[in-house]
Design a protein around this motif. Structure first.
Motif, short mmCIF file in Angstrom:
data_model
loop_
_atom_site.label_atom_id
_atom_site.label_comp_id
_atom_site.label_asym_id
_atom_site.label_seq_id
_atom_site.Cartn_x
_atom_site.Cartn_y
_atom_site.Cartn_z
N ARG A 131 59.42 80.91 -20.02
CA ARG A 131 58.40 79.58 -19.99
C ARG A 131 58.00 79.98 -18.26
O ARG A 131 56.94 79.68 -17.37
CB ARG A 131 58.93 78.40 -20.26
CG ARG A 131 59.28 78.34 -21.78
CD ARG A 131 59.57 76.84 -21.83
NE ARG A 131 59.74 76.48 -23.03
CZ ARG A 131 60.21 75.91 -24.34
NH1 ARG A 131 60.60 74.20 -22.92
NH2 ARG A 131 60.03 75.84 -25.15
N VAL A 132 59.21 79.99 -17.44
CA VAL A 132 58.70 79.82 -15.90
C VAL A 132 58.33 80.95 -15.32
O VAL A 132 56.87 80.91 -14.56
CB VAL A 132 60.02 79.86 -15.04
CG1 VAL A 132 59.51 79.81 -13.46
CG2 VAL A 132 61.04 78.97 -15.08
N ASP A 133 57.96 81.86 -16.60
CA ASP A 133 57.33 83.39 -15.31
C ASP A 133 56.16 83.65 -16.66
O ASP A 133 55.24 83.86 -15.47
CB ASP A 133 58.10 84.90 -17.04
CG ASP A 133 59.57 85.07 -15.37
OD1 ASP A 133 59.66 84.79 -14.57
OD2 ASP A 133 60.13 85.51 -16.33
N CYS A 134 55.26 82.60 -17.22
CA CYS A 134 54.20 83.59 -17.90
C CYS A 134 53.14 81.14 -17.24
O CYS A 134 52.37 82.25 -17.52
CB CYS A 134 54.38 82.48 -19.30
SG CYS A 134 55.43 83.95 -20.35
N TYR A 135 53.81 80.43 -17.36
CA TYR A 135 52.89 79.55 -16.36
C TYR A 135 52.70 79.82 -14.66
O TYR A 135 54.01 79.16 -14.14
CB TYR A 135 53.59 78.26 -16.91
CG TYR A 135 53.21 78.01 -18.36
CD1 TYR A 135 52.15 77.79 -19.33
CD2 TYR A 135 54.63 78.35 -19.36
CE1 TYR A 135 52.14 77.36 -20.20
CE2 TYR A 135 54.20 78.17 -20.39
CZ TYR A 135 53.24 77.38 -20.52
OH TYR A 135 53.16 77.61 -22.14
N PRO A 136 52.28 80.05 -14.23
CA PRO A 136 51.09 80.29 -12.94
C PRO A 136 51.42 78.86 -12.12
O PRO A 136 51.72 79.00 -10.32
CB PRO A 136 50.23 80.61 -13.00
CG PRO A 136 49.18 80.05 -14.02
CD PRO A 136 50.67 79.66 -14.96
N LEU A 159 55.07 72.96 -16.21
CA LEU A 159 54.32 74.51 -16.32
C LEU A 159 53.35 74.23 -16.51
O LEU A 159 52.89 73.86 -17.93
CB LEU A 159 55.54 74.62 -16.98
CG LEU A 159 57.11 75.60 -16.07
CD1 LEU A 159 57.51 76.33 -17.01
CD2 LEU A 159 57.09 75.80 -15.05
N SER A 160 52.45 74.78 -16.16
CA SER A 160 50.86 74.65 -16.32
C SER A 160 50.59 75.49 -16.13
O SER A 160 50.93 76.77 -15.42
CB SER A 160 49.98 73.49 -16.21
OG SER A 160 50.44 73.10 -14.96
N GLY A 161 49.13 76.11 -16.65
CA GLY A 161 48.07 77.46 -15.99
C GLY A 161 48.04 78.61 -16.91
O GLY A 161 49.10 78.30 -18.19
N ARG A 162 47.07 79.88 -17.17
CA ARG A 162 46.88 80.40 -17.86
C ARG A 162 47.78 81.58 -17.69
O ARG A 162 47.88 82.35 -16.25
CB ARG A 162 45.32 80.57 -18.15
CG ARG A 162 44.36 79.89 -18.62
CD ARG A 162 42.75 80.16 -18.31
NE ARG A 162 42.67 80.75 -17.00
CZ ARG A 162 41.03 81.26 -16.28
NH1 ARG A 162 40.29 80.99 -17.58
NH2 ARG A 162 40.76 81.24 -15.46
N SER A 180 44.61 78.30 -23.09
CA SER A 180 44.91 78.11 -21.50
C SER A 180 45.26 76.58 -21.15
O SER A 180 45.47 76.66 -19.94
CB SER A 180 43.05 78.27 -21.71
OG SER A 180 41.87 77.39 -22.41
N GLY A 181 45.41 76.14 -22.06
CA GLY A 181 45.15 74.36 -22.05
C GLY A 181 46.83 74.11 -22.41
O GLY A 181 47.31 73.11 -22.40
N ASP A 182 48.04 74.75 -21.89
CA ASP A 182 49.49 74.90 -22.67
C ASP A 182 50.05 74.24 -21.35
O ASP A 182 49.66 74.89 -20.23
CB ASP A 182 49.71 75.88 -23.22
CG ASP A 182 50.89 75.64 -24.23
OD1 ASP A 182 51.58 74.17 -24.77
OD2 ASP A 182 52.40 76.61 -24.23
N LYS A 183 50.99 73.21 -22.14
CA LYS A 183 52.12 72.69 -20.95
C LYS A 183 53.10 72.51 -21.64
O LYS A 183 53.36 72.39 -22.55
CB LYS A 183 51.20 71.67 -20.40
CG LYS A 183 49.95 71.83 -19.78
CD LYS A 183 49.84 69.53 -19.17
CE LYS A 183 48.21 70.61 -18.73
NZ LYS A 183 47.49 68.59 -18.10
N GLN A 184 54.28 72.60 -20.81
CA GLN A 184 55.33 72.32 -20.98
C GLN A 184 56.26 71.40 -20.39
O GLN A 184 56.21 71.79 -18.62
CB GLN A 184 56.15 73.68 -20.77
CG GLN A 184 55.93 74.91 -21.82
CD GLN A 184 56.43 74.21 -23.24
OE1 GLN A 184 57.42 73.92 -23.68
NE2 GLN A 184 55.81 74.99 -24.71
#
Length: 363
Positions: free
Chosen positions: A227-232, A261-264, A278-282
């Motif tokens: 998750r940390v790797d995927c969300y900028p 965590l958010s971002g594309r 693109s609007g996914d958040k954690q």
């Protein structure tokens, strides 16, 4: 007790008469036996050494015969090579040419046979050692030259690499196929290869080793790391404290930090953005150590993407149109360098690397 019994026996023996049996077994009799043994051993010594001398002499003769035979073979090869050289009249050196330089050996039975053979053997060993040394020297020099040439660009100033990366990002902001053409090998010019080398240097020397170090010393779950790797984008904020399992490492702790965590998602090499979800958040609740590690890890992991976003913003704000890409990039790059923008971004990278290096292990 042993010493007493021995002393009493000595005193008892001394009190006996000279003709007793005990005096016969005393030390003088043993000394006479030892003297006899030494004399007999001296008499037998030549007999014992004779076979050894004969064996050594025979071995020396065999070695000498072999060396003489070797000299004959070398002389025969030398004469054959001389004959071939005279017949061919060619100036190119042959494989046996070094043998032609060897000194002529005297005839058999002369007094200098052994010395000449020894000289021949020593010279041959010295030549071999010189050849080995020269070969090793050539190999070392070649390796050093190859290493120095290959690492000339990679071992230069880190700021030089960083400036090349900024220029590559400016080019890709105008022409979005530039980075992909670098990685697929389409562009082979020197400036493009230098930029590709600097990009690899940023990933392989600056970022990736420190990320691996942070992960190896942590108890993060694989899911949290992905998750940390995927969300900028990340935002770490302080929330209410709860005694619960940390959602990063799974250990029960006092968790008082919330990680958003958010971002594309984007490609780590070409930096192309994926618009899927693109609007996914954690939102995750973590402890203090995992929160600090997340901040340090995320800053270094997504630094290149953030730098590219900033370079794209600079290119978009430029109002000049109908200008060649090269001229636009040079103008923008000069402006960023003169204003200190590039140096500031490089200082941020150094701070992120220092934070990663000095981060303490979890306890």
């Amino acid at each position: 007790g042993k010493r007493k019994s021995w002393s009493t026996s000595v005193m008892y023996d001394s009190d006996e008469s000279e003709g007793s049996d005990i005096l016969v077994r005393k030390v003088p009799a043993k000394r006479r036996c030892i003297v006899d043994d030494e004399e007999s051993s001296e008499e037998r010594q030549p007999d014992k050494t004779c076979p050894t001398e004969n064996v050594s002499t025979s071995r020396k003769q065999k070695v000498l015969a072999k060396l003489k035979e070797l000299v004959r073979q070398k002389a025969a090869r030398r004469s054959c090579s001389n004959a071939n050289c005279e017949d061919s009249n060619s100036e190119a050196p042959t494989e046996e040419e070094p043998l032609c330089q060897l000194p002529l050996t005297p005839s058999e039975g002369s007094e200098t046979d052994s010395s000449s053979i020894k000289d021949f053997v020593v010279e041959e060993e010295e030549d071999d050692d010189d050849d080995i040394d020269n070969t090793e020297h050539i190999k070392i020099s070649d390796n050093f030259s190859c290493i120095s040439s290959s690492l000339y660009l990679s071992r230069c100033d880190h700021y030089v690499h960083f400036k090349r990366i900024v220029k590559a990002f400016l080019i890709n902001a105008i022409d979005d196929t530039f980075l992909s053409s670098l990685y697929d090998g389409t562009r082979q010019k020197k400036y493009a290869q230098d930029m590709l080398l600097s990009l690899h240097y940023l990933d392989d020397r600056f970022i990736q080793p420190r990320l691996e170090n942070l992960i190896c010393r942590s108890r993060w779950k694989d899911r949290y790391k992905e998750r940390v790797d995927c969300y900028p984008d990340v935002r770490v904020s302080l929330k209410n404290t709860e005694n619960m399992p940390c959602q990063a490492c799974g250990m029960k702790r006092w968790c008082k930090f919330s990680v958003l965590l958010s971002g594309r998602l984007y490609n780590s090499k070409t930096l192309e953005v994926d618009d899927f979800m693109s609007g996914d958040k954690q939102v995750l609740k973590v402890g203090v150590v995992c929160a600090n590690r997340t901040r340090v890890y995320h800053n270094l992991k997504h630094f290149k993407h953030k730098l590219y976003v900033d370079c794209s913003s600079v290119a978009e704000l430029d109002g000049v149109k109908d200008e060649p890409v090269k001229d636009t990039v040079e103008r923008l790059f000069s402006h960023l360098e003169e204003s200190g923008w590039i140096q500031k971004r490089y200082n941020d990278l150094e701070d992120y690397m220092e934070d990663a290096d000095s981060f303490q292990e979890e306890k």
